[in-house]
Design a protein around this motif. Structure first.
Motif: not given
Ligand code: FAD
Length: 382
Positions: A75-80, A83-86, A206-211, A252-257
Motif C-alpha cells: 500500500w503506497f501513500s504518495r503526496d498528490g 508524487g513523493d512517497y509518504l 494525498w493532499t491536505e484536505d482530499r485524497h 477537484a484534483f487540480q495540480g495533482y500528479h
C-alpha cells in the motif's frame, strides 16, 4: 419436543451474508430478509484485509477470493502534488507471513456473490423491506412492505447505516453528513497502456484536505478503480448517489500528479456519494434484537475496513451464540458487545479521522487481528 429456534437476519449485505453463512455453518436455523428485489453486482472496489480473509477461510471462500482479486505487494501513500512517497506498507507475501492471510482488492459485487453462494438454498428472501419489528418478550414479530410477516427468536439488524432495527432500539435519527463525498469510477485496464506512467497496484494520493485511493479489482488487472474523499459543503440531493463528471474531477484534483490526471482523463463514468457516519451507539442490543456492521458503527470509509468490521462482528456474534446457545441470547449479546465494541469504535475513529497508513506505521493491530484467537472477555447481560 420444542419448536425449532430461528434467527432472522435483516439485510443481506456484506455483514448480513457473513452472519448468515457462519451461523448456518454453526448449525443455527437462519432466515435472511433483504429489501432489494434480487442480488446485483453493486458497488465497485473493496479492500479485504487479512483480518477479514481469516473469517472467509472459515466460510471456504478465502481461496476463490484470492484467485479472483488483486494482491498488491504494497500500500503506497504518495503526496498528490509532488508524487513523493509518504509510506510504503508491505503487503503481499509479508501480509501472509506476518498477518496470517493475503491482502486482496476486488470488486465488491464479486465478493458479495461468493458470500451469498455459501448460504443454504432458499434461506434468503428478497423484496422483503422490513417495516415494523416488535419484541414481545417471547419472540419477535416482523412485518414487511409487501404485507407479509415473519417470526423469529432473535433478530440481527444487518440493515446498514439507515437501520430500522437501530431505530427500534434507539429512535429515529438520521446519520451525520461528514462534509466529504466520495467519487467512484471504474477504468478499463487497457486504457492505461497508452501512458508512459506507472499505475501502482494499491496507492493513495494525498493532499491536505482530499485524497484519491486507486487499486485493481481483478487479478488480471483489467479493471482499475478510484475512490476519493473530497470536501463538499452539503449533500442536497435526495438520491443515495448522483452522477459526477470528468470536469468536476479535474477541478477537484487540480495540480495533482500526472498519474492522477491520466486516471481522470480515462474516466467514462463517475458517481458521487455522500460520506455519512454516526457517533458510537450507547447500546448494541436490547431484548431479542442485536445490531452489526453499519447498522451499529458506520464510519467514513477511509481505512477500508467498514465491511471488515461488519464481517468480524458476524464472526464474533456466531462465536458467542455458539458458546451460550440461542436460549441464552442475552449472555451471547453481552459477550458479543464486550468483545467487539472497543475494536469497532477504534477503527471507526481512525477511519473517520482519515490518518491510516498516511505515514509509515505498523498496521498489525488491524490486519493481524484474528477474531477466532481472541480470548473471550466476559460481558454483562442487559
Ligand atoms: P450494507 O452492506 O449496507 O448492507 C445492508 C443491507 O441491508 C443492504 O443489502 C440493504 O438493502 C438492506 N436493508 C436496508 N434496510 C432494509 C430493510 N428495512 N429491510 C430489509 N433489508 C434492508 N469497507 C471495507 O471493508 N473495505 C473497503 O474498501 C470499503 N470501501 C468503501 C468505499 C465507499 C465509498 C463506501 C461508502 C464504503 C466502503 N466500505 C468499505 C464500507 C462498506 O461498504 C460497509 O461498511 C459495509 O457495506 C457494511 O456492511 P453491512 O452489511 O453492515 O451494510
Amino acid at each position: 419436543m420444542g419448536k425449532t429456534q430461528r434467527i432472522a437476519i435483516v439485510g443481506a449485505g456484506l455483514g448480513g451474508a457473513a452472519a448468515a453463512g457462519l451461523l448456518q455453518q454453526a448449525g443455527f436455523q437462519v432466515d435472511v430478509y433483504e429489501q432489494a428485489p434480487e442480488f446485483s453486482r453493486l458497488g465497485a472496489g473493496i479492500h479485504v484485509g487479512p483480518n477479514v480473509m481469516k473469517v472467509f477461510r472459515r466460510l471456504g471462500i478465502e481461496k476463490p477470493l484470492e484467485a479472483m482479486g488483486s494482491k498488491p505487494d504494497f500500500w503506497f501513500s504518495r503526496d498528490g502534488f509532488t508524487g513523493d512517497y509518504l509510506s510504503r506498507i508491505p503487503l503481499g507475501n509479508f501480509a501472509k507471513r506476518e498477518y496470517g492471510a493475503a491482502y486482496v482488492t476486488v470488486h465488491r459485487g464479486d465478493m458479495h456473490l461468493l458470500q451469498m453462494d455459501t448460504l443454504a438454498p432458499d434461506t434468503v428472501q428478497f423484496d422483503k423491506r422490513l417495516e415494523t419489528i416488535t419484541d414481545s418478550g417471547d419472540d419477535v414479530h416482523l412485518t414487511f412492505a409487501d404485507g407479509t410477516e415473519a417470526r423469529a427468536d432473535i433478530v440481527i439488524g444487518a440493515d446498514g447505516i439507515n437501520s430500522r432495527i437501530r431505530e427500534a432500539l434507539l429512535g429515529v435519527e438520521a446519520p451525520n453528513y461528514s462534509g466529504w463525498v466520495a467519487h467512484r469510477a471504474l477504468i478499463r485496464g487497457d486504457q492505461l497502456a497508452k501512458y508512459d506512467l506507472t499505475f501502482e497496484d494499491c496507492i493513495k494520493w494525498w493532499t491536505e484536505d482530499r485524497h484519491m485511493m486507486v487499486y485493481f479489482t481483478t487479478g488480471k488487472r483489467d479493471e482499475y478503480y478510484y475512490v476519493t474523499g473530497v470536501p463538499h459543503p452539503a449533500w442536497d440531493f435526495q438520491e443515495a448517489f448522483v452522477d459526477s463528471s470528468r470536469e468536476e474531477m479535474f477541478e477537484a484534483f487540480q495540480g495533482y500528479h500526472p498519474t492522477v490526471q491520466a486516471l481522470i482523463e480515462c474516466t467514462e463514468e463517475v458517481t458521487k456519494w455522500p460520506l455519512r457516519n454516526r457517533n458510537p451507539l450507547p447500546l448494541w442490543s436490547r431484548g431479542r434484537l442485536v445490531l452489526l456492521g453499519d447498522a451499529c458503527h458506520p464510519m467514513k470509509p477511509h481505512m477500508a475496513q467498514g465491511a471488515g468490521m461488519a464481517i468480524e462482528d458476524a464472526a464474533m456474534l456466531t462465536r458467542c451464540l455458539s458458546e451460550t446457545g440461542l436460549t441464552d441470547y442475552r449472555t451471547a449479546f453481552a459477550l458479543y458487545e464486550a468483545n467487539r465494541k472497543d475494536r469497532a469504535t477504534r477503527v471507526q475513529a481512525v477511519s473517520n479521522a482519515n490518518t491510516f497508513l498516511r505515514t509509515q506505521e505498523d498496521p498489525a493491530w488491524v490486519f493481524g487481528y484474528d477474531v477466532y484467537e481472541q480470548p473471550l472477555r466476559e460481558g454483562i447481560a442487559a
